[in-house]
Design a protein around this motif. Sequence first.
Motif, PDB file in Angstrom:
ATOM      1  N   GLU A 211      -7.778  -3.536  -4.975  1.00 56.08           N
ATOM      2  CA  GLU A 211      -8.330  -2.340  -5.036  1.00 56.08           C
ATOM      3  C   GLU A 211      -8.780  -2.065  -3.469  1.00 56.08           C
ATOM      4  N   VAL A 212      -9.453  -2.828  -3.104  1.00 62.83           N
ATOM      5  CA  VAL A 212     -10.299  -2.702  -1.524  1.00 62.83           C
ATOM      6  C   VAL A 212      -9.600  -3.195  -0.561  1.00 62.83           C
ATOM      7  N   LEU A 213      -8.780  -4.258  -0.663  1.00 59.74           N
ATOM      8  CA  LEU A 213      -7.817  -5.001   0.442  1.00 59.74           C
ATOM      9  C   LEU A 213      -6.865  -3.635   0.876  1.00 59.74           C
ATOM     10  N   PRO A 214      -6.099  -3.150  -0.062  1.00 58.94           N
ATOM     11  CA  PRO A 214      -5.329  -2.330   0.307  1.00 58.94           C
ATOM     12  C   PRO A 214      -5.703  -0.987   1.204  1.00 58.94           C
ATOM     13  N   ASN A 215      -7.179  -0.642   1.020  1.00 58.40           N
ATOM     14  CA  ASN A 215      -7.725   0.391   1.525  1.00 58.40           C
ATOM     15  C   ASN A 215      -8.367   0.235   3.074  1.00 58.40           C
ATOM     16  N   VAL A 216      -8.336  -1.476   3.570  1.00 56.70           N
ATOM     17  CA  VAL A 216      -8.864  -1.504   4.531  1.00 56.70           C
ATOM     18  C   VAL A 216      -7.607  -2.252   5.475  1.00 56.70           C
ATOM     19  N   SER A 217      -6.625  -2.601   4.785  1.00 57.81           N
ATOM     20  CA  SER A 217      -5.301  -3.066   5.548  1.00 57.81           C
ATOM     21  C   SER A 217      -4.749  -2.429   6.675  1.00 57.81           C
TER      22      SER A 217
ATOM     23  N   GLY B 205      -4.947   2.642   3.357  1.00 57.51           N
ATOM     24  CA  GLY B 205      -4.039   1.693   2.664  1.00 57.51           C
ATOM     25  C   GLY B 205      -2.927   1.541   2.846  1.00 57.51           C
ATOM     26  N   TRP B 206      -2.352   0.475   1.915  1.00 61.32           N
ATOM     27  CA  TRP B 206      -0.861   0.196   2.339  1.00 61.32           C
ATOM     28  C   TRP B 206       0.101   1.480   1.876  1.00 61.32           C
ATOM     29  N   LEU B 207      -0.257   2.347   1.000  1.00 63.88           N
ATOM     30  CA  LEU B 207       0.576   3.470   0.760  1.00 63.88           C
ATOM     31  C   LEU B 207       0.398   4.530   1.685  1.00 63.88           C
TER      32      LEU B 207
ATOM     33  N   THR C 193      -9.982 -11.738   8.000  1.00 60.37           N
ATOM     34  CA  THR C 193     -10.103 -10.693   7.164  1.00 60.37           C
ATOM     35  C   THR C 193     -10.452 -11.448   5.724  1.00 60.37           C
ATOM     36  N   SER C 194      -9.992 -12.453   5.396  1.00 65.76           N
ATOM     37  CA  SER C 194     -10.504 -13.138   4.195  1.00 65.76           C
ATOM     38  C   SER C 194     -12.146 -13.211   4.151  1.00 65.76           C
TER      39      SER C 194
ATOM     40  N   VAL D 276     -17.803  -3.010   3.141  1.00 68.24           N
ATOM     41  CA  VAL D 276     -19.064  -2.683   2.625  1.00 68.24           C
ATOM     42  C   VAL D 276     -18.882  -1.150   2.299  1.00 68.24           C
ATOM     43  N   GLY D 277     -18.142  -0.308   3.122  1.00 75.31           N
ATOM     44  CA  GLY D 277     -17.982   0.974   2.921  1.00 75.31           C
ATOM     45  C   GLY D 277     -17.027   1.340   1.463  1.00 75.31           C
ATOM     46  N   GLU D 278     -16.378   0.425   1.417  1.00 79.14           N
ATOM     47  CA  GLU D 278     -15.336   0.489   0.049  1.00 79.14           C
ATOM     48  C   GLU D 278     -16.128   0.459  -1.346  1.00 79.14           C
TER      49      GLU D 278
END
Length: 294
Positions: A205-211, A16-18, A112-113, A180-182
């Motif tokens: 929630e999801v987007l930061p973890n796939v970014s 993710g972003w963090l 991505t969208s 799908v995995g998230e």
Amino acid sequence: MTSLVAAAAPRRGTTGWLSARWSARRVLRGPVAWLAWGTLVALSVLVLVGPLFVTADPQAQDSVALLPAGTAGHLLGTDDLGRDVLARVLAGGRPFLVVCAAATAASALIGTSLGLLAGFRGGWVDAVVMRAMDVLLAFPLVLVAILMVAVLGGGTGNMIVAITISQAPTFARLARNLTVGEVSRDYVRASRCLGHGSWHIALREVLPNVSGQVLVQTTSTLAVTAGLSSALSYLGLGQDASAPDWGYMVRAGQELIFSNPGLSLIPALLITAFAVAANFAGDDLRDATDLGRL
């Protein structure tokens, strides 16, 4: 309630972003990474700032043609029409960079969208979106881009649209698979239990973890768009032939490759340097965001 809130928070230490923000400290730690990022920055600065220090008109013709490099007033000489090669190289890099940057950004955003939507919604939405992406992926990327430019016509804008359409499916499939995995993870279920809406969960929630992986793919795609942009210009499907463009300059100079190799080799080497640097920059970014161990 505390456990639900903790589970609903975006996962840390992943992609993710963090994590990307923390891991960015490791970027540029190796000589190859320094060379790759430095090449991208140097080429961008050269193309954007260089024309300010060159007074020659890149399209002005002269009866005295094919002057050798080092001639007074013509550092890289002139081409077969008497046009200053240095001025044309610098001016020709601008449309190249514009197409590469715009097409890469647009394909990343659109793809991505669509992938996020397909992976999060599932069902018929997933089926429709991904089957459409599969149709585009079934054809070679260059063929898709050439077909779109042939339909839309030449020009920088149409090149951007064509390359975007050819590259968006790659981002869509990547984002869909990651999403799908998230969505099956505890933090997503906990967020739903807390009453968060679908858009909140998908974007916050999801987007930061796939970014992280999407960002790496974006850097790698920059190298692909460089090749596609050059190929389209080389084939005469880019902007007007009279305007300087690296891809078309390679084509125009190849007829004099033995007598004046610089006319074709200089833009070809710049294109290659940009594409190779973008690839290595993507590898460096992948390592910096810990993607290599996922």
